[in-house]
Design a protein around this motif. Sequence first.
Motif, PDB file in Angstrom:
ATOM      1  N   HIS A 312     -13.736 -11.472  -1.182  1.00 54.31           N
ATOM      2  CA  HIS A 312     -12.521 -12.095  -1.142  1.00 54.31           C
ATOM      3  C   HIS A 312     -12.456 -13.355  -0.358  1.00 54.31           C
ATOM      4  N   ILE A 313     -11.123 -14.012  -0.551  1.00 57.72           N
ATOM      5  CA  ILE A 313     -10.745 -15.232   0.228  1.00 57.72           C
ATOM      6  C   ILE A 313      -9.926 -15.195   1.192  1.00 57.72           C
ATOM      7  N   SER A 314     -10.256 -15.694   2.329  1.00 57.17           N
ATOM      8  CA  SER A 314      -9.192 -15.590   3.550  1.00 57.17           C
ATOM      9  C   SER A 314      -8.424 -16.899   3.701  1.00 57.17           C
ATOM     10  N   VAL A 315      -7.238 -16.984   3.808  1.00 62.76           N
ATOM     11  CA  VAL A 315      -6.476 -18.117   3.670  1.00 62.76           C
ATOM     12  C   VAL A 315      -5.526 -18.348   4.892  1.00 62.76           C
ATOM     13  N   GLU A 329      -5.618 -12.484   3.000  1.00 60.36           N
ATOM     14  CA  GLU A 329      -6.667 -12.249   2.253  1.00 60.36           C
ATOM     15  C   GLU A 329      -6.522 -11.997   0.819  1.00 60.36           C
ATOM     16  N   THR A 330      -7.128 -12.532  -0.222  1.00 65.41           N
ATOM     17  CA  THR A 330      -7.022 -12.419  -1.686  1.00 65.41           C
ATOM     18  C   THR A 330      -8.122 -11.965  -2.263  1.00 65.41           C
ATOM     19  N   ASP A 331      -8.054 -11.179  -3.387  1.00 67.47           N
ATOM     20  CA  ASP A 331      -9.031 -10.612  -4.191  1.00 67.47           C
ATOM     21  C   ASP A 331      -8.948 -11.624  -5.395  1.00 67.47           C
ATOM     22  N   PRO A 332      -9.856 -12.685  -5.447  1.00 63.58           N
ATOM     23  CA  PRO A 332      -9.854 -13.580  -6.644  1.00 63.58           C
ATOM     24  C   PRO A 332      -9.864 -12.870  -8.001  1.00 63.58           C
ATOM     25  N   VAL A 333     -10.390 -11.426  -8.277  1.00 66.17           N
ATOM     26  CA  VAL A 333     -10.343 -10.985  -9.559  1.00 66.17           C
ATOM     27  C   VAL A 333      -9.037 -10.341  -9.816  1.00 66.17           C
ATOM     28  N   THR A 334      -8.268  -9.711  -8.860  1.00 67.92           N
ATOM     29  CA  THR A 334      -7.091  -9.038  -9.216  1.00 67.92           C
ATOM     30  C   THR A 334      -6.171  -9.818  -8.708  1.00 67.92           C
ATOM     31  N   ARG A 335      -6.378 -10.751  -7.762  1.00 69.14           N
ATOM     32  CA  ARG A 335      -5.240 -11.702  -7.145  1.00 69.14           C
ATOM     33  C   ARG A 335      -4.328 -10.802  -6.370  1.00 69.14           C
ATOM     34  N   GLU A 336      -4.741  -9.777  -5.813  1.00 68.06           N
ATOM     35  CA  GLU A 336      -3.793  -8.833  -4.841  1.00 68.06           C
ATOM     36  C   GLU A 336      -4.099  -9.472  -3.590  1.00 68.06           C
ATOM     37  N   THR A 337      -3.192  -9.431  -2.744  1.00 64.50           N
ATOM     38  CA  THR A 337      -3.093 -10.106  -1.494  1.00 64.50           C
ATOM     39  C   THR A 337      -2.892  -9.064  -0.328  1.00 64.50           C
ATOM     40  N   GLN A 338      -3.281  -9.227   0.730  1.00 63.64           N
ATOM     41  CA  GLN A 338      -2.953  -8.427   2.007  1.00 63.64           C
ATOM     42  C   GLN A 338      -2.810  -9.451   3.180  1.00 63.64           C
ATOM     43  N   VAL A 339      -2.001  -9.127   3.822  1.00 62.28           N
ATOM     44  CA  VAL A 339      -1.665  -9.902   5.250  1.00 62.28           C
ATOM     45  C   VAL A 339      -2.491  -9.062   6.289  1.00 62.28           C
ATOM     46  N   LYS A 356      -6.759 -23.663  11.736  1.00 62.58           N
ATOM     47  CA  LYS A 356      -8.153 -23.102  11.271  1.00 62.58           C
ATOM     48  C   LYS A 356      -8.366 -21.763  11.825  1.00 62.58           C
ATOM     49  N   HIS A 357      -9.302 -20.973  10.974  1.00 65.49           N
ATOM     50  CA  HIS A 357      -9.518 -19.504  11.398  1.00 65.49           C
ATOM     51  C   HIS A 357     -10.918 -19.280  11.133  1.00 65.49           C
ATOM     52  N   GLN A 358     -11.346 -18.191  11.766  1.00 66.19           N
ATOM     53  CA  GLN A 358     -13.062 -17.710  11.321  1.00 66.19           C
ATOM     54  C   GLN A 358     -12.871 -16.321  11.311  1.00 66.19           C
ATOM     55  N   ARG A 359     -13.340 -15.700  10.373  1.00 66.91           N
ATOM     56  CA  ARG A 359     -13.318 -14.185  10.416  1.00 66.91           C
ATOM     57  C   ARG A 359     -15.043 -13.972  10.851  1.00 66.91           C
TER      58      ARG A 359
END
Length: 423
Positions: A312-315, A329-339, A356-359
Amino acid sequence: MNERLGYLAFLASVAVLAFAVGIAFALLQPPPFGMVKRHIENVADTVVYWKNDFGIAPTRYLRPERGARPANPILQPDKLAEGWRVIAGYVRDRPSPAGAILFDEQGNERFFWPIDPQVIRDAIGVTNPRSRNAVLHGFELMRDGSIAVSFDVGDIMARLDSCGRVLWGKDDPYHHSISLEDDGTLWVSGLSDDKNGISQLDVETGEVLWSQRFFDDAFLGGDHRGIFQIAREVREFNPRWDSGDPMHINDVAVLSAEFAGAFPQFNAGDIMVSVRNLNLVVILDAGTKRAKWWQHGPWHRQHDPDFLPNGHISVFDNNMHGGQSRIIETDPVTRETQVVFEGSDEAPFYTWVMGKHQRLDNGNILIVEPEAGRAFEVTAAGELVWDYRNAYDEERNLLVTNAVVLPKDFFDAGVPTCPAPRP
């Protein structure tokens, strides 16, 4: 009476003509326009920040305190991620206006990196007056204890040793983010003559290895060019289209070989770019350097997209004008997102610009809230475990632009030191 009416008509015609000339001047922007505009902006800027510019108080970098400031930043030591913590931003009672502080896990200061735009200006012979009020933004730490820094205003960038001395510097419009990638090169926002692009630099010398203008090279002719039509229209309407900043590229990150297996639709070396003013996260193909994937929102004026090991990608979603910022966070395949984290009335988190952020490995999230002069860490469940305020006085904090958690073995030679100045 007739003479008076004629005189009034003459004045009215002069006023209409002056207004028309002003409109034409603003639309056509002939060569004197830029100089006049910059002069007016500089005067207005000095009126607002005169205390800063005369060395009385750092008013350019002060932000109001929000809520109760904790006596100790470490709130829940048993839930804190392991490692060093580095805070970069503006400082008080130090030999430089900005800097970075290294803290151990007990919250003890172990080292300080001075960051002084004037030292950089002097080293590379910069005379551009804009650089006097450079705003620190990009920050990257090397294993040898040196750092790379860039500034949103001032058109200067440099690599500094642990004492703050300039190893190399550039008088070019590099800005916002700096990212040290697996291949040992630095990726930055901006080009040598255009802020709307990205560049790859040699970390040892600062030499430009590759660069690309975003609008023409990355988007036109690609399958996804339609979403960038607003940028095309701005440029066609106004030849000085960059002055309106229709794109505002604020982050560059490269997909590592370590994480590439989690992203079957991408390849190691693909380049992820944040295009803030279009609310877009874009990925460029490593080979063609053309846009191969993009997602528009739900973030608004976002920063700092990162690849995650789960594919996933974190924004960092600033959510400008929304009142509360978020980590999405978004899934680049489905483009589904969650906060995965957002501010609330009980736990405010909002920065309308920067961020800025760091997981972290233990599931925590390290977050930088520049407009509060704050960095903090929360668990995956949203519990606040660390809350650092960059205090200036009881009511104000100094700007914080970066924070990072580093593994305890990050530095090649242990905790950095500043050797004696060279003769």
